[in-house]
Design an enzyme around this catalytic site. Structure first.
Site, PDB file in Angstrom:
ATOM      1  N   CYS A  84       0.843  -1.197   0.000  1.00 50.67           N
ATOM      2  CA  CYS A  84       0.000   0.000   0.000  1.00 50.67           C
ATOM      3  C   CYS A  84       0.884   1.256   0.000  1.00 50.67           C
ATOM      4  O   CYS A  84       1.640   1.482  -0.936  1.00 50.67           O
ATOM      5  CB  CYS A  84      -0.983  -0.043   1.164  1.00 50.67           C
ATOM      6  SG  CYS A  84      -2.349   1.137   0.996  1.00 50.67           S
ATOM      7  N   HIS A 187      -3.706  -4.911  -0.015  1.00 50.38           N
ATOM      8  CA  HIS A 187      -3.253  -5.475   1.257  1.00 50.38           C
ATOM      9  C   HIS A 187      -3.305  -7.002   1.188  1.00 50.38           C
ATOM     10  O   HIS A 187      -4.377  -7.583   1.358  1.00 50.38           O
ATOM     11  CB  HIS A 187      -4.139  -4.984   2.407  1.00 50.38           C
ATOM     12  CG  HIS A 187      -3.947  -3.549   2.742  1.00 50.38           C
ATOM     13  ND1 HIS A 187      -3.025  -3.119   3.667  1.00 50.38           N
ATOM     14  CD2 HIS A 187      -4.545  -2.429   2.259  1.00 50.38           C
ATOM     15  CE1 HIS A 187      -3.063  -1.801   3.752  1.00 50.38           C
ATOM     16  NE2 HIS A 187      -3.988  -1.359   2.901  1.00 50.38           N
ATOM     17  N   GLU A 189      -2.323  -9.126   3.337  1.00 51.50           N
ATOM     18  CA  GLU A 189      -2.689  -9.682   4.649  1.00 51.50           C
ATOM     19  C   GLU A 189      -4.197  -9.648   4.887  1.00 51.50           C
ATOM     20  O   GLU A 189      -4.699 -10.288   5.819  1.00 51.50           O
ATOM     21  CB  GLU A 189      -1.943  -8.947   5.764  1.00 51.50           C
ATOM     22  CG  GLU A 189      -2.469  -7.581   6.132  1.00 51.50           C
ATOM     23  CD  GLU A 189      -2.096  -6.464   5.170  1.00 51.50           C
ATOM     24  OE1 GLU A 189      -2.465  -5.314   5.435  1.00 51.50           O
ATOM     25  OE2 GLU A 189      -1.419  -6.746   4.152  1.00 51.50           O
TER      26      GLU A 189
END
Length: 221
Positions: A84, A187, A189
């Site tokens: 990001c 993202h 994750e």
């Protein structure tokens, strides 16, 4: 991998550091969150997370002396993944909040998304179209959805640095690769199985990196 490699999540006071750390542990990496230059220099790979403004992030990196360290790590072939805002910081500059100078690892500028009538920030799942093969995207389909949260995105100066493209009003670079630097606007994750696969791929890249045994700077463009 016979033994887990050590990947350090760079702590400069911004970004979802702990969630990235947990995702790395899930895919089998040995990981920690640190701003200690000695730990960052000894790691097999680095992840630069980030949520917030580009100018403030660069200020905090400079205050900790981490801006030059990141440039040096990439120059010696150590794999670095920007996530990001962490991806955006690798570029030369950003127009956000009046503008700021970036790390200059990749040539290009970060600009506000050309979203048209769509709301900013761009929040949610969006399909990324991968433009070429990369060890970062091994095992993923050519079109794959990831979770995005952003209002700005990089405009790389060189098309060959673009790894993946998504659309939000207009196309934008959602994944990049240059030398040992990898960057994703989304993202991983927060992107379920596809995001974990990408992090597992990055872990394999770190495990196979020649920088583990010998530093070998790549020739500049």
């Amino acid at each position: 991998m016979t033994e887990p490699v050590t990947i350090v999540v760079v702590d400069y006071g911004m970004g979802n550091r702990r969630s990235v750390e947990k995702a790395l542990e899930h895919v089998g990496a040995r990981t920690s969150v640190s701003s200690d230059p000695a730990q960052l220099s000894a790691a097999a790979g680095l992840i630069v997370p980030g949520v917030g403004s580009f100018p403030l992030a660069m200020q905090r990196l400079r205050e900790r002396g981490l801006d030059q360290l990141l440039r040096e790590r990439v120059a010696t072939g150590v794999p670095v993944l920007g996530v990001c805002l962490g991806m955006q910081l690798a570029f030369e500059s950003s127009t956000e909040h009046g503008g700021a100078t970036g790390l200059g690892i990749l040539e290009g500028e970060v600009r506000q998304l050309r979203a048209g009538e769509r709301k900013l920030p761009h929040i949610g799942w969006n399909e990324v179209r991968f433009q070429r093969a990369s060890p970062l995207t091994g095992g993923l389909p050519e079109r794959c959805a990831f979770y995005h949260v952003h209002s700005f995105a990089p405009v790389p100066a060189h098309e060959e640095d673009v790894l993946g493209i998504a659309d939000y009003g207009a196309p934008f670079a959602s994944a990049v690769q240059h030398d040992s630097f990898y960057g994703v606007q989304f993202h991983p994750e927060k992107s379920s199985a596809a995001g974990l696969r990408l992090l597992a791929n990055f872990t394999r890249i770190c495990s196979a990196s020649p920088a583990l045994s010998a530093a070998g700077a790549q020739a500049p463009r």
